[in-house]
Structure formats: structure tokens, C-alpha cells
Design a protein around this motif. Structure first.
Motif, PDB file in Angstrom:
ATOM      1  N   LEU A   4       0.679  -1.159  -0.048  1.00 29.17           N
ATOM      2  CA  LEU A   4      -0.042   0.021  -0.006  1.00 29.17           C
ATOM      3  C   LEU A   4       0.882   1.490   0.054  1.00 29.17           C
ATOM      4  O   LEU A   4       0.568   2.125  -0.825  1.00 29.17           O
ATOM      5  CB  LEU A   4      -1.035  -0.109   1.021  1.00 29.17           C
ATOM      6  N   LEU A   5       1.882   1.309   0.826  1.00 33.47           N
ATOM      7  CA  LEU A   5       2.745   2.472   0.925  1.00 33.47           C
ATOM      8  C   LEU A   5       3.475   2.555  -0.532  1.00 33.47           C
ATOM      9  O   LEU A   5       3.703   3.915  -0.971  1.00 33.47           O
ATOM     10  CB  LEU A   5       3.712   2.265   2.132  1.00 33.47           C
ATOM     11  N   GLY A  48       1.400   8.396   4.618  1.00 32.48           N
ATOM     12  CA  GLY A  48       2.520   8.409   5.424  1.00 32.48           C
ATOM     13  C   GLY A  48       2.776   7.229   6.435  1.00 32.48           C
ATOM     14  O   GLY A  48       3.807   6.749   7.085  1.00 32.48           O
ATOM     15  N   ALA A  49       1.577   6.699   6.654  1.00 28.97           N
ATOM     16  CA  ALA A  49       1.492   5.466   7.612  1.00 28.97           C
ATOM     17  C   ALA A  49       0.539   4.441   7.262  1.00 28.97           C
ATOM     18  O   ALA A  49      -0.450   4.917   6.742  1.00 28.97           O
ATOM     19  CB  ALA A  49       1.766   5.676   8.854  1.00 28.97           C
ATOM     20  N   VAL A  69       2.941   0.746  10.309  1.00 31.45           N
ATOM     21  CA  VAL A  69       3.950   0.520   9.290  1.00 31.45           C
ATOM     22  C   VAL A  69       4.198   1.914   8.438  1.00 31.45           C
ATOM     23  O   VAL A  69       3.223   2.513   7.815  1.00 31.45           O
ATOM     24  CB  VAL A  69       3.804  -0.575   8.426  1.00 31.45           C
ATOM     25  N   GLY A  70       5.378   2.297   8.528  1.00 27.77           N
ATOM     26  CA  GLY A  70       5.866   3.527   7.635  1.00 27.77           C
ATOM     27  C   GLY A  70       7.172   3.922   7.425  1.00 27.77           C
ATOM     28  O   GLY A  70       8.052   3.182   8.055  1.00 27.77           O
ATOM     29  N   PRO A  71       7.373   4.932   6.918  1.00 23.22           N
ATOM     30  CA  PRO A  71       8.864   5.368   6.307  1.00 23.22           C
ATOM     31  C   PRO A  71       9.530   5.709   7.691  1.00 23.22           C
ATOM     32  O   PRO A  71       9.064   6.617   8.565  1.00 23.22           O
ATOM     33  CB  PRO A  71       8.730   6.384   5.495  1.00 23.22           C
ATOM     34  N   ARG A  72      10.705   5.437   8.008  1.00 26.71           N
ATOM     35  CA  ARG A  72      11.275   5.857   9.186  1.00 26.71           C
ATOM     36  C   ARG A  72      11.731   7.230   9.045  1.00 26.71           C
ATOM     37  O   ARG A  72      11.702   7.783  10.244  1.00 26.71           O
ATOM     38  CB  ARG A  72      12.784   4.754   9.214  1.00 26.71           C
TER      39      ARG A  72
END
Length: 333
Positions: free
Chosen positions: A107-108, A115-116, A177-180
Motif C-alpha cells: 500500500l505504501l 505516510g503510514a 508501518v511507515g517510513p522511518r
């Protein structure tokens, strides 16, 4: 080729559940991941449990804090140790669907404005062999449209903030779940909002223009203790930061929809009335009366007795207000 995903697992004295949790994580269909367990100076067998997994699976890493640094710092230490572009923040006592990482990453990658990603979860009680969907997710399904391509609810500030005010936090923090880099850019979890640090962060995502997504299929079985929230004061302490966040949000924004604001005030009054009723039943009469007065204040009513003296047409007020009235009648007699 699959990209590396860092699964952050903060833990404290959850050794009895870690085996089941880690077993669900290492069975993920997205196989390129690392598991970072940050142990907040546990005094149980957590270290031994994680060590057994690390011996058979080199994707599992164990980091132990010399002293307990609190939940927020423990999470942020795991994020700092992460090597992947994407991070997950999972809880050490829950059970994860084998598709949660793969579906969240997909999905991301397909929705760059998101963003998450979170997912719906089902709750189950310790030693009780049944699960249930929480009310907030049922209302989510009634209120928000579904992006059929990814089978998820997706929206920004205007979609989710009114829902949160009226219905509560719909983002299940142990499914994040998302970009660090985005997590770090927005400051991560904030210790100023204990027990609601997640909600404060999700609102910052929305305020900064990021969309958030919630997978419609349950990807988590959330373990709820039968004793969770049993303390009157514990329940109030858990509610206070959430209401402070939302009060600040209303005060500092252009939210003028009276229906939404009144729905939030009703929800807040309901929560206070719930805790007041628990206090009353346990003999904490002064606490019960204090919280009852606060509940009434939220409904813009003048006093505890005044509410009961009014000839309220019960059928003409919403269900939540009817529940508040019933609780107050029990407390004030």
C-alpha cells in the motif's frame, strides 16, 4: 527484490507472550525484515526467549536497556537502531497476521501520499478463546468509504480528525508501518502524552499533510487482559492525555462544526460517566461525584441535581446521552 523492513518490538516483562508474538512475526510472507527487540530492563525470562529465536533466525536482534527508560524512549531506541527504510512498531504480547507487512508495504508503495499504514484489529482476552471487533472499527466501516484497490480506508486531516473527535482513536498503534524518516521528521512518540503518545503523533501526520491508511482486514489479534483498565484512577489517567490532545486540537484549529464538537463533548462526558460509575460501585463516592460533575460540565448542564430535575424527553436525545443520564442517576440516587 523485497526491501528491508525493520520490525521494532519494545518489550518489558512480556516473556510469557514473546514466544507466540515472535513466532507470528518470523512467519511473515514479506521475508526481508529484521526484528529489533528493545528490552526495557525486564526482570522475567524475556532475554532467554528472544535469545532462543536469535539463535535459529539471524534476522532477530536483541537490545537490552541497563535501566527502564519508559515506553516512549524504548520505542524510539528501537527506531534509532532500525536499518530499513520502512519501520513497523509492533507490541510484544500480540499476534500478527502473516500478511501484515507485505500488504502494508504494498500500500505504501502504491500510494505515495500515504505516510503510514495501520490495520483493523480484533481483541481477545487472556484465557478466553474468542475475539471481537471493537466498536470504533465498526463505526469506521459505517462512516468512511473504502479504497477498493487496496481494501483500505485512506484519508487526510478532513477525513480522520472529525472521526477521531466523534468516535475515538481509530489507528491501532501496534499495527503501524511507515517510513522511518517521516517518523523521525515528526518527532516520534512524545512522552508529554503518556498512554496517548501514539494519537498525538498520528494527528501530527495529518496536520503535516500526510494521508493515513487503515487496512480493512484484521491483521492483528490484540491481547487484552481481563484486568486491564480495572483501576478507577488508571482509567482516568489513560483518558486524560487523549482528551488534552483533542482539547488542544479544537482550541488551536479552525474546527467549527458544532455537530462534531458536540459529539466529542458527549463522548468525553460518557467516558467520565463510565469511570464515575465504576468509582461509585467501588465505594469511591467523592471521586464518583467529582467525575460526574465534570461529565455534566461537558454537556453544558448546570449541576448534578439540575440534570435529574429537568424533564428530559429520553426518546429525543441520542443514545450516548441516555447512557450518561442512566449512569448519573445511579451515582446521585
Amino acid at each position: 527484490m523485497e526491501e528491508l523492513v525493520s520490525i521494532c518490538v519494545p518489550t518489558y516483562n512480556n516473556g510469557r507472550y514473546l514466544c507466540e508474538m515472535l513466532s507470528s512475526v518470523i512467519r511473515q510472507s514479506h521475508s526481508n525484515f529484521e526484528v529489533i527487540v528493545t528490552d526495557n530492563a525486564s526482570t522475567d525470562d524475556s532475554a532467554a526467549v528472544v535469545s532462543r529465536f536469535a539463535r535459529i533466525d539471524d534476522r532477530v536482534r536483541y537490545i537490552r536497556n541497563e535501566s527502564n527508560v519508559g515506553y516512549v524512549d524504548n520505542v524510539n531506541r528501537a527506531v534509532t537502531a532500525a536499518k530499513g527504510r520502512l519501520i513497523c512498531i509492533f507490541h510484544s504480547d500480540d499476534i500478527y497476521h502473516p500478511e501484515i507487512v507485505r500488504r502494508s508495504v504494498a500500500l505504501l508503495n502504491s500510494r505515495p501520499t500515504v505516510g503510514a499504514v495501520f490495520s483493523v484489529h480484533r481483541e481477545f482476552e487472556i484465557n478466553v478463546h474468542r475475539s471481537r471487533r471493537t466498536d470504533v472499527f465498526r463505526r469506521l466501516s459505517e462512516r468512511l468509504p473504502v479504497d477498493q484497490q487496496v481494501d483500505a480506508y485512506i484519508g487526510g486531516y478532513r477525513t480522520f480528525v472529525p472521526f477521531i473527535l466523534a468516535e475515538g482513536n481509530c489507528f491501532s498503534c501496534p499495527t503501524f508501518v511507515g517510513p522511518r524518516d517521516v517518523y523521525r521528521e515528526l518527532g516520534g512518540y512524545d512522552p508529554d502524552y503518556p498512554s496517548s503518545e501514539d494519537l498525538a503523533l498520528w494527528i501530527r501526520y495529518l496536520q503535516e499533510g500526510y494521508q493515513l491508511a487503515i487496512l480493512r482486514s484484521p491483521m492483528l489479534w490484540y491481547r487484552r487482559s481481563t484486568t486491564q483498565g480495572s483501576s478507577v484512577y488508571g482509567r482516568m489517567e489513560a483518558l486524560s492525555p487523549e482528551f488534552r490532545i483533542l482539547d488542544e486540537l479544537i482550541a488551536g484549529s479552525a474546527i467549527s462544526n458544532k455537530v462534531i464538537i458536540n459529539a466529542y463533548r458527549t463522548r468525553k462526558a460518557m467516558a467520565m460517566a463510565d469511570v464515575a460509575l465504576i468509582a461509585h460501585r467501588r465505594g469511591h463516592r467523592e471521586t464518583a461525584r467529582r467525575l460526574t460533575k465534570k461529565s455534566i460540565e461537558q454537556m453544558h448542564l448546570t449541576g448534578m441535581n439540575g440534570l435529574l430535575q429537568r424533564r428530559v424527553a429520553i426518546n429525543n436525545i441520542n443514545a450516548r446521552l441516555r447512557k450518561i443520564v442512566r449512569r448519573i442517576r445511579v451515582i446521585v440516587g
